[in-house]
Enzyme design. Sequence first.
Site, PDB file in Angstrom:
ATOM      1  N   SER A 285      14.322  -1.963   7.369  1.00 18.81           N
ATOM      2  CA  SER A 285      14.320  -1.491   5.976  1.00 18.81           C
ATOM      3  C   SER A 285      15.087  -0.192   5.792  1.00 18.81           C
ATOM      4  O   SER A 285      15.051   0.387   4.698  1.00 18.81           O
ATOM      5  CB  SER A 285      12.891  -1.253   5.493  1.00 18.81           C
ATOM      6  OG  SER A 285      12.093  -2.350   5.705  1.00 18.81           O
TER       7      SER A 285
ATOM      8  N   ASN B 283      -7.615  -3.347  -5.376  1.00 21.55           N
ATOM      9  CA  ASN B 283      -7.705  -3.199  -3.912  1.00 21.55           C
ATOM     10  C   ASN B 283      -6.563  -2.379  -3.327  1.00 21.55           C
ATOM     11  O   ASN B 283      -6.703  -1.782  -2.267  1.00 21.55           O
ATOM     12  CB  ASN B 283      -7.749  -4.572  -3.229  1.00 21.55           C
ATOM     13  CG  ASN B 283      -6.599  -5.456  -3.630  1.00 21.55           C
ATOM     14  OD1 ASN B 283      -6.511  -5.874  -4.789  1.00 21.55           O
ATOM     15  ND2 ASN B 283      -5.720  -5.761  -2.697  1.00 21.55           N
TER      16      ASN B 283
ATOM     17  N   HIS C 169      -9.973  -6.933  -6.227  1.00 18.90           N
ATOM     18  CA  HIS C 169     -11.064  -7.594  -5.508  1.00 18.90           C
ATOM     19  C   HIS C 169     -12.333  -7.535  -6.374  1.00 18.90           C
ATOM     20  O   HIS C 169     -12.622  -6.514  -7.000  1.00 18.90           O
ATOM     21  CB  HIS C 169     -11.387  -6.863  -4.200  1.00 18.90           C
ATOM     22  CG  HIS C 169     -10.360  -7.045  -3.115  1.00 18.90           C
ATOM     23  ND1 HIS C 169      -9.233  -7.821  -3.226  1.00 18.90           N
ATOM     24  CD2 HIS C 169     -10.340  -6.532  -1.845  1.00 18.90           C
ATOM     25  CE1 HIS C 169      -8.552  -7.777  -2.087  1.00 18.90           C
ATOM     26  NE2 HIS C 169      -9.194  -7.001  -1.239  1.00 18.90           N
TER      27      HIS C 169
ATOM     28  N   CYS D 203     -10.652  -2.471   2.233  1.00 19.59           N
ATOM     29  CA  CYS D 203     -10.640  -2.486   0.765  1.00 19.59           C
ATOM     30  C   CYS D 203     -11.969  -2.941   0.162  1.00 19.59           C
ATOM     31  O   CYS D 203     -12.461  -2.340  -0.805  1.00 19.59           O
ATOM     32  CB  CYS D 203      -9.509  -3.383   0.270  1.00 19.59           C
ATOM     33  SG  CYS D 203      -9.263  -4.870   1.236  1.00 19.59           S
TER      34      CYS D 203
ATOM     35  N   LYS E 285     -16.583  -6.044   9.245  1.00 14.10           N
ATOM     36  CA  LYS E 285     -16.098  -4.722   8.817  1.00 14.10           C
ATOM     37  C   LYS E 285     -16.968  -4.168   7.694  1.00 14.10           C
ATOM     38  O   LYS E 285     -17.302  -2.987   7.676  1.00 14.10           O
ATOM     39  CB  LYS E 285     -14.651  -4.827   8.290  1.00 14.10           C
ATOM     40  CG  LYS E 285     -13.585  -5.012   9.346  1.00 14.10           C
ATOM     41  CD  LYS E 285     -12.231  -5.189   8.639  1.00 14.10           C
ATOM     42  CE  LYS E 285     -11.177  -5.733   9.552  1.00 14.10           C
ATOM     43  NZ  LYS E 285      -9.973  -6.174   8.830  1.00 14.10           N
TER      44      LYS E 285
ATOM     45  N   ARG F 265     -11.225 -15.497   0.037  1.00 11.81           N
ATOM     46  CA  ARG F 265      -9.909 -15.230  -0.557  1.00 11.81           C
ATOM     47  C   ARG F 265      -9.748 -16.117  -1.779  1.00 11.81           C
ATOM     48  O   ARG F 265     -10.036 -17.325  -1.718  1.00 11.81           O
ATOM     49  CB  ARG F 265      -8.817 -15.538   0.471  1.00 11.81           C
ATOM     50  CG  ARG F 265      -7.452 -15.090   0.066  1.00 11.81           C
ATOM     51  CD  ARG F 265      -7.265 -13.597   0.085  1.00 11.81           C
ATOM     52  NE  ARG F 265      -7.328 -13.041   1.432  1.00 11.81           N
ATOM     53  CZ  ARG F 265      -7.399 -11.739   1.692  1.00 11.81           C
ATOM     54  NH1 ARG F 265      -7.439 -10.852   0.721  1.00 11.81           N
ATOM     55  NH2 ARG F 265      -7.457 -11.303   2.938  1.00 11.81           N
TER      56      ARG F 265
ATOM     57  N   VAL G 187       0.839  -1.202   0.000  1.00 17.37           N
ATOM     58  CA  VAL G 187       0.000   0.000   0.000  1.00 17.37           C
ATOM     59  C   VAL G 187       0.873   1.251   0.000  1.00 17.37           C
ATOM     60  O   VAL G 187       0.622   2.202  -0.743  1.00 17.37           O
ATOM     61  CB  VAL G 187      -0.979  -0.009   1.207  1.00 17.37           C
ATOM     62  CG1 VAL G 187      -1.781   1.280   1.258  1.00 17.37           C
ATOM     63  CG2 VAL G 187      -1.922  -1.208   1.130  1.00 17.37           C
TER      64      VAL G 187
HETATM   65  N1  LIG Z   1      -3.462  -4.431   0.974  1.00 17.48           N
HETATM   66  C1  LIG Z   1      -4.703  -3.947   0.971  1.00 17.48           C
HETATM   67  O1  LIG Z   1      -5.527  -4.187   0.048  1.00 17.48           O
HETATM   68  C2  LIG Z   1      -5.140  -3.082   2.093  1.00 17.48           C
HETATM   69  C3  LIG Z   1      -6.345  -2.442   1.978  1.00 17.48           C
HETATM   70  C4  LIG Z   1      -6.769  -1.623   3.002  1.00 17.48           C
HETATM   71  C5  LIG Z   1      -5.974  -1.481   4.103  1.00 17.48           C
HETATM   72  N2  LIG Z   1      -4.790  -2.124   4.212  1.00 17.48           N
HETATM   73  C6  LIG Z   1      -3.985  -1.906   5.411  1.00 17.48           C
HETATM   74  O2  LIG Z   1      -2.813  -1.169   5.079  1.00 17.48           O
HETATM   75  C7  LIG Z   1      -1.768  -1.529   5.958  1.00 17.48           C
HETATM   76  C8  LIG Z   1      -0.540  -1.979   5.158  1.00 17.48           C
HETATM   77  O3  LIG Z   1      -0.869  -3.097   4.346  1.00 17.48           O
HETATM   78  P1  LIG Z   1       0.132  -3.666   3.233  1.00 17.48           P
HETATM   79  O4  LIG Z   1      -0.690  -4.596   2.425  1.00 17.48           O
HETATM   80  O5  LIG Z   1       0.868  -2.575   2.545  1.00 17.48           O
HETATM   81  O6  LIG Z   1       1.184  -4.485   4.152  1.00 17.48           O
HETATM   82  P2  LIG Z   1       2.670  -4.938   3.798  1.00 17.48           P
HETATM   83  O7  LIG Z   1       2.856  -5.049   2.319  1.00 17.48           O
HETATM   84  O8  LIG Z   1       2.947  -6.130   4.630  1.00 17.48           O
HETATM   85  O9  LIG Z   1       3.590  -3.716   4.311  1.00 17.48           O
HETATM   86  C9  LIG Z   1       3.646  -3.339   5.664  1.00 17.48           C
HETATM   87  C10 LIG Z   1       4.461  -2.057   5.798  1.00 17.48           C
HETATM   88  O10 LIG Z   1       4.426  -1.662   7.174  1.00 17.48           O
HETATM   89  C11 LIG Z   1       5.760  -1.506   7.655  1.00 17.48           C
HETATM   90  N3  LIG Z   1       5.798  -1.857   9.083  1.00 17.48           N
HETATM   91  C12 LIG Z   1       5.250  -2.928   9.676  1.00 17.48           C
HETATM   92  N4  LIG Z   1       5.499  -2.896  11.020  1.00 17.48           N
HETATM   93  C13 LIG Z   1       6.219  -1.772  11.240  1.00 17.48           C
HETATM   94  C14 LIG Z   1       6.792  -1.174  12.403  1.00 17.48           C
HETATM   95  N5  LIG Z   1       6.670  -1.716  13.616  1.00 17.48           N
HETATM   96  N6  LIG Z   1       7.466  -0.011  12.265  1.00 17.48           N
HETATM   97  C15 LIG Z   1       7.604   0.571  11.041  1.00 17.48           C
HETATM   98  N7  LIG Z   1       7.096   0.039   9.904  1.00 17.48           N
HETATM   99  C16 LIG Z   1       6.405  -1.113  10.006  1.00 17.48           C
HETATM  100  C17 LIG Z   1       6.586  -2.438   6.803  1.00 17.48           C
HETATM  101  O11 LIG Z   1       7.924  -2.028   6.855  1.00 17.48           O
HETATM  102  P3  LIG Z   1       9.119  -3.123   6.695  1.00 17.48           P
HETATM  103  O12 LIG Z   1       9.205  -3.426   5.225  1.00 17.48           O
HETATM  104  O13 LIG Z   1      10.284  -2.361   7.203  1.00 17.48           O
HETATM  105  O14 LIG Z   1       8.721  -4.299   7.513  1.00 17.48           O
HETATM  106  C18 LIG Z   1       5.927  -2.208   5.431  1.00 17.48           C
HETATM  107  O15 LIG Z   1       6.404  -0.987   4.891  1.00 17.48           O
HETATM  108  C19 LIG Z   1      -2.350  -2.601   6.895  1.00 17.48           C
HETATM  109  O16 LIG Z   1      -2.857  -1.983   8.052  1.00 17.48           O
HETATM  110  C20 LIG Z   1      -3.488  -3.155   6.078  1.00 17.48           C
HETATM  111  O17 LIG Z   1      -4.485  -3.745   6.880  1.00 17.48           O
HETATM  112  C21 LIG Z   1      -4.331  -2.913   3.223  1.00 17.48           C
END
Ligand SMILES: NC(=O)c1ccc[n+]([C@@H]2O[C@H](COP(=O)([O-])OP(=O)(O)OC[C@H]3O[C@@H](n4cnc5c(N)ncnc54)[C@H](OP(=O)(O)O)[C@@H]3O)[C@@H](O)[C@H]2O)c1
Length: 340
Positions: A40, A316, A243, A130, A215, A236, A14
């Site tokens: 990172s 999504n 989606h 999403c 949700k 899923r 995201v």
């Molecule tokens: N994917 C979707 O369709 C979607 C839709 C709506 C909402 N969301 C929400 O958006 C958020 C991110 O989702 P994503 O799909 O992008 O996840 P992701 O690909 O797993 O990426 C997670 C990100 O968060 C960082 N992170 C995790 N823990 C951290 C910490 N303690 N301190 C600093 N950085 C941290 C990670 O950094 P590192 O690389 O350094 O670990 C990475 O940049 C989640 O809350 C998810 O529920 C996602």
Amino acid sequence: MGYKVVVVGATGNVGREMLNILAEREFPVDEIVALASRKSLGTEVSFGDKTLTTKDLDTFDFTGWDMALFAVGSEATKKYAPKAAEAGCVVIDNSSLYRYDPEIPLIVPEVNPDAIEMYSNKNIIANPNCSTAQMVVALKPLHDRAKIKRVVVSTYQSVSGSGKDAIDELWNQTKGMYVPGQEVAPSVYPKQIAFNVIPHIDVFMDSGDTKEEWKMIAETKKIVDPSIKVTATCVRVPVFVGHSESINIEFEDFLDEDEAREILRTAPGILVVDKREDGGYVTPVECVGDFATFISRIRQDVTIENGLNLWCVSDNLRKGAALNAVQIAELLGRRVLKKG
Ligand SMILES: NC(=O)c1ccc[n+]([C@@H]2O[C@H](COP(=O)([O-])OP(=O)(O)OC[C@H]3O[C@@H](n4cnc5c(N)ncnc54)[C@H](OP(=O)(O)O)[C@@H]3O)[C@@H](O)[C@H]2O)c1
């Protein structure tokens, strides 16, 4: 003069899309910083034709920054979003942490832009789930015309909705099916996702619904209208991005399918692709990288008095997350901060 923008979780699916979309939509940025976890530190991410080097969220000082787009899980959000908000930096959060707080606006700009006025309660704005975001974009214009009583939705959700590890799991498990000895056991998901479908997203609740289903119910009520009844089954599927949703709607007033098609054609954020012929509808692979929510298969449901069926597909990572967050940032700029 533009904005000083922080992207939190910039190495994730995201976060990377947020940077892409801020650049694509030429958001008026004066200064931008990409943050992620310490592991990172120094990772390079793209912002238009520039490259940003990620910094450590844990040691970052939000003072003097206008807005922070958060895309980390709920746990990290809980720890860092209040720090940003207290420093005067408006948080636009993608996690589910703040969505159900009555003092925090939950916004889909095409649907409830006026909720932005509530941002100052806590200096935090929530971005919806999403699967809810794309659905409410379609529901709102129809609700305005014929008042929705009840929605029955089944989702077909891609693995990118569960983060980058889930994308790897589908990829590696699919490859592993063809190479003896390289089979990949389920890890992100409770069952095999390659060549399979899993009727389970997020945790189970006492009601028997999953949290993802809950949700969709709670967020539709908060964003569109608390009187709308929603029942959802979230599934899923082995799709990387995009989606899909089969949506059955019961209205108070009769709404003819042709009129519904015309309403949706002129509704913001929607593209109707609805030809009753081979391929005259949109599938997830075609929506990747697009801003729109695509609507197809609009047809009367003759088994109830005022019923309609439709098929709804969107990227999504865009409308379901990053695009909606950037649209909120644009709304915040236009209505409140007024720079740029
Ligand atoms: N994917 C979707 O369709 C979607 C839709 C709506 C909402 N969301 C929400 O958006 C958020 C991110 O989702 P994503 O799909 O992008 O996840 P992701 O690909 O797993 O990426 C997670 C990100 O968060 C960082 N992170 C995790 N823990 C951290 C910490 N303690 N301190 C600093 N950085 C941290 C990670 O950094 P590192 O690389 O350094 O670990 C990475 O940049 C989640 O809350 C998810 O529920 C996602």
